[in-house]
Design a protein around this motif. Structure first.
Motif, PDB file in Angstrom:
ATOM      1  N   ILE A  18      34.728  58.939 101.616  1.00  0.00           N
ATOM      2  CA  ILE A  18      34.114  60.364 102.307  1.00  0.00           C
ATOM      3  C   ILE A  18      34.814  61.466 101.295  1.00  0.00           C
ATOM      4  N   ASN A  19      36.070  61.353 101.114  1.00  0.00           N
ATOM      5  CA  ASN A  19      36.988  62.376 100.416  1.00  0.00           C
ATOM      6  C   ASN A  19      36.134  62.380  99.138  1.00  0.00           C
ATOM      7  N   THR A  20      35.917  61.121  98.544  1.00  0.00           N
ATOM      8  CA  THR A  20      35.653  60.908  97.203  1.00  0.00           C
ATOM      9  C   THR A  20      34.282  61.646  96.937  1.00  0.00           C
ATOM     10  N   LEU A  21      33.215  61.242  97.982  1.00  0.00           N
ATOM     11  CA  LEU A  21      31.989  61.834  97.767  1.00  0.00           C
ATOM     12  C   LEU A  21      32.006  63.342  97.734  1.00  0.00           C
ATOM     13  N   THR A  22      32.902  63.636  98.760  1.00  0.00           N
ATOM     14  CA  THR A  22      33.130  65.389  98.921  1.00  0.00           C
ATOM     15  C   THR A  22      33.362  65.937  97.370  1.00  0.00           C
ATOM     16  N   GLU A  23      34.496  65.455  96.765  1.00  0.00           N
ATOM     17  CA  GLU A  23      35.131  65.839  95.544  1.00  0.00           C
ATOM     18  C   GLU A  23      33.687  65.791  94.330  1.00  0.00           C
ATOM     19  N   ASN A  69      25.849  55.959 103.612  1.00  0.00           N
ATOM     20  CA  ASN A  69      24.763  56.309 103.063  1.00  0.00           C
ATOM     21  C   ASN A  69      24.651  57.750 102.615  1.00  0.00           C
ATOM     22  N   THR A  70      24.116  58.038 101.464  1.00  0.00           N
ATOM     23  CA  THR A  70      24.106  59.400 101.081  1.00  0.00           C
ATOM     24  C   THR A  70      22.667  59.272 100.009  1.00  0.00           C
ATOM     25  N   VAL A  71      21.810  60.402 100.186  1.00  0.00           N
ATOM     26  CA  VAL A  71      20.480  60.474  99.201  1.00  0.00           C
ATOM     27  C   VAL A  71      20.958  61.615  98.238  1.00  0.00           C
ATOM     28  N   ILE A  72      20.788  61.198  96.688  1.00  0.00           N
ATOM     29  CA  ILE A  72      21.265  62.121  95.704  1.00  0.00           C
ATOM     30  C   ILE A  72      20.013  62.496  94.820  1.00  0.00           C
ATOM     31  N   ASP A  73      19.831  63.526  94.423  1.00  0.00           N
ATOM     32  CA  ASP A  73      18.774  63.797  93.254  1.00  0.00           C
ATOM     33  C   ASP A  73      19.230  63.072  91.976  1.00  0.00           C
ATOM     34  N   GLY A  74      18.366  62.422  91.268  1.00  0.00           N
ATOM     35  CA  GLY A  74      18.626  62.114  90.149  1.00  0.00           C
ATOM     36  C   GLY A  74      19.430  61.033  89.795  1.00  0.00           C
ATOM     37  N   ASP A  75      20.267  60.901  88.561  1.00  0.00           N
ATOM     38  CA  ASP A  75      20.993  59.653  88.225  1.00  0.00           C
ATOM     39  C   ASP A  75      22.155  59.487  89.171  1.00  0.00           C
ATOM     40  N   CYS A  76      22.210  58.429  89.819  1.00  0.00           N
ATOM     41  CA  CYS A  76      23.277  57.925  90.462  1.00  0.00           C
ATOM     42  C   CYS A  76      24.688  57.612  89.883  1.00  0.00           C
ATOM     43  N   GLU A  77      24.550  57.413  88.459  1.00  0.00           N
ATOM     44  CA  GLU A  77      25.834  56.711  87.664  1.00  0.00           C
ATOM     45  C   GLU A  77      26.915  57.482  87.911  1.00  0.00           C
ATOM     46  N   PRO A  78      26.739  58.861  87.708  1.00  0.00           N
ATOM     47  CA  PRO A  78      28.254  59.699  87.925  1.00  0.00           C
ATOM     48  C   PRO A  78      28.803  59.481  89.351  1.00  0.00           C
ATOM     49  N   ILE A  79      28.079  59.344  90.245  1.00  0.00           N
ATOM     50  CA  ILE A  79      28.570  58.848  91.642  1.00  0.00           C
ATOM     51  C   ILE A  79      29.199  57.536  91.861  1.00  0.00           C
ATOM     52  N   VAL A  80      28.513  56.493  91.281  1.00  0.00           N
ATOM     53  CA  VAL A  80      29.001  55.264  91.305  1.00  0.00           C
ATOM     54  C   VAL A  80      30.265  55.135  90.407  1.00  0.00           C
ATOM     55  N   LYS A  81      30.456  55.831  89.215  1.00  0.00           N
ATOM     56  CA  LYS A  81      31.629  55.566  88.355  1.00  0.00           C
ATOM     57  C   LYS A  81      32.843  56.298  89.184  1.00  0.00           C
ATOM     58  N   GLY A  82      32.622  57.702  89.898  1.00  0.00           N
ATOM     59  CA  GLY A  82      33.524  58.232  90.643  1.00  0.00           C
ATOM     60  C   GLY A  82      34.068  57.476  91.574  1.00  0.00           C
ATOM     61  N   LEU A  83      33.285  56.781  92.485  1.00  0.00           N
ATOM     62  CA  LEU A  83      33.511  55.821  93.492  1.00  0.00           C
ATOM     63  C   LEU A  83      34.451  54.730  92.892  1.00  0.00           C
ATOM     64  N   GLU A  84      34.006  54.036  92.056  1.00  0.00           N
ATOM     65  CA  GLU A  84      34.551  52.988  91.322  1.00  0.00           C
ATOM     66  C   GLU A  84      36.109  53.118  90.923  1.00  0.00           C
ATOM     67  N   GLN A  85      36.171  54.530  90.475  1.00  0.00           N
ATOM     68  CA  GLN A  85      37.530  54.934  89.784  1.00  0.00           C
ATOM     69  C   GLN A  85      38.393  55.096  91.205  1.00  0.00           C
ATOM     70  N   ALA A  86      37.901  55.824  92.459  1.00  0.00           N
ATOM     71  CA  ALA A  86      38.698  55.981  93.473  1.00  0.00           C
ATOM     72  C   ALA A  86      38.917  54.970  94.183  1.00  0.00           C
ATOM     73  N   LEU A  87      38.169  53.822  94.175  1.00  0.00           N
ATOM     74  CA  LEU A  87      38.449  52.692  95.111  1.00  0.00           C
ATOM     75  C   LEU A  87      38.768  51.275  94.274  1.00  0.00           C
ATOM     76  N   LYS A  88      39.567  51.695  93.309  1.00  0.00           N
ATOM     77  CA  LYS A  88      40.098  50.643  92.367  1.00  0.00           C
ATOM     78  C   LYS A  88      41.060  49.987  93.411  1.00  0.00           C
TER      79      LYS A  88
END
Length: 107
Positions: A18-23, A69-88
């Motif tokens: 949740i903190n990562t999604l907010t960031e 779950n969250t719905v975003i507009d457009g490309d989700c790749e930046p969200i996925v990359k941010g989550l991957e980094q935060a959840l290493k």
């Protein structure tokens, strides 16, 4: 196009997700608590075909988790990359699902 981003994670890591999604600028999400088993654990698991025994076995052997779950507009790749980094170093699953129809009725 809108994309539904789904993040499966162990319950103790919910705050980090949740903190990562907010960031990352995500301001809305919803979640489900669940109990699940990884494919590796389920591989040799056999159950009698009795619904009550099956539910009881899953309750005893499954681990608690959460699906955010969250719905975003457009490309989700930046969200996925941010989550991957935060959840290493943490066990997780991230899925993106295209949303073809979304109707919202507010108050």
């Amino acid at each position: 196009m809108k994309t539904m981003v789904k993040i499966f994670v162990d319950l103790e890591h919910l705050g980090r997700v949740i903190n990562t999604l907010t960031e990352l600028g995500i301001t809305g999400f919803y979640l489900y608590e669940y109990k699940g088993m990884s494919p590796k654990e389920w591989k040799n698991f056999r159950l009698k075909e009795d619904p009550e025994m099956t539910i009881e076995a899953v309750r005893h052997h499954a681990e608690p988790g959460v699906l955010v779950n969250t719905v975003i507009d457009g490309d989700c790749e930046p969200i996925v990359k941010g989550l991957e980094q935060a959840l290493k170093g943490i066990r997780y699953t991230i899925m993106g699902q295209k949303v073809t129809v979304m109707k919202v009725r507010g108050d």
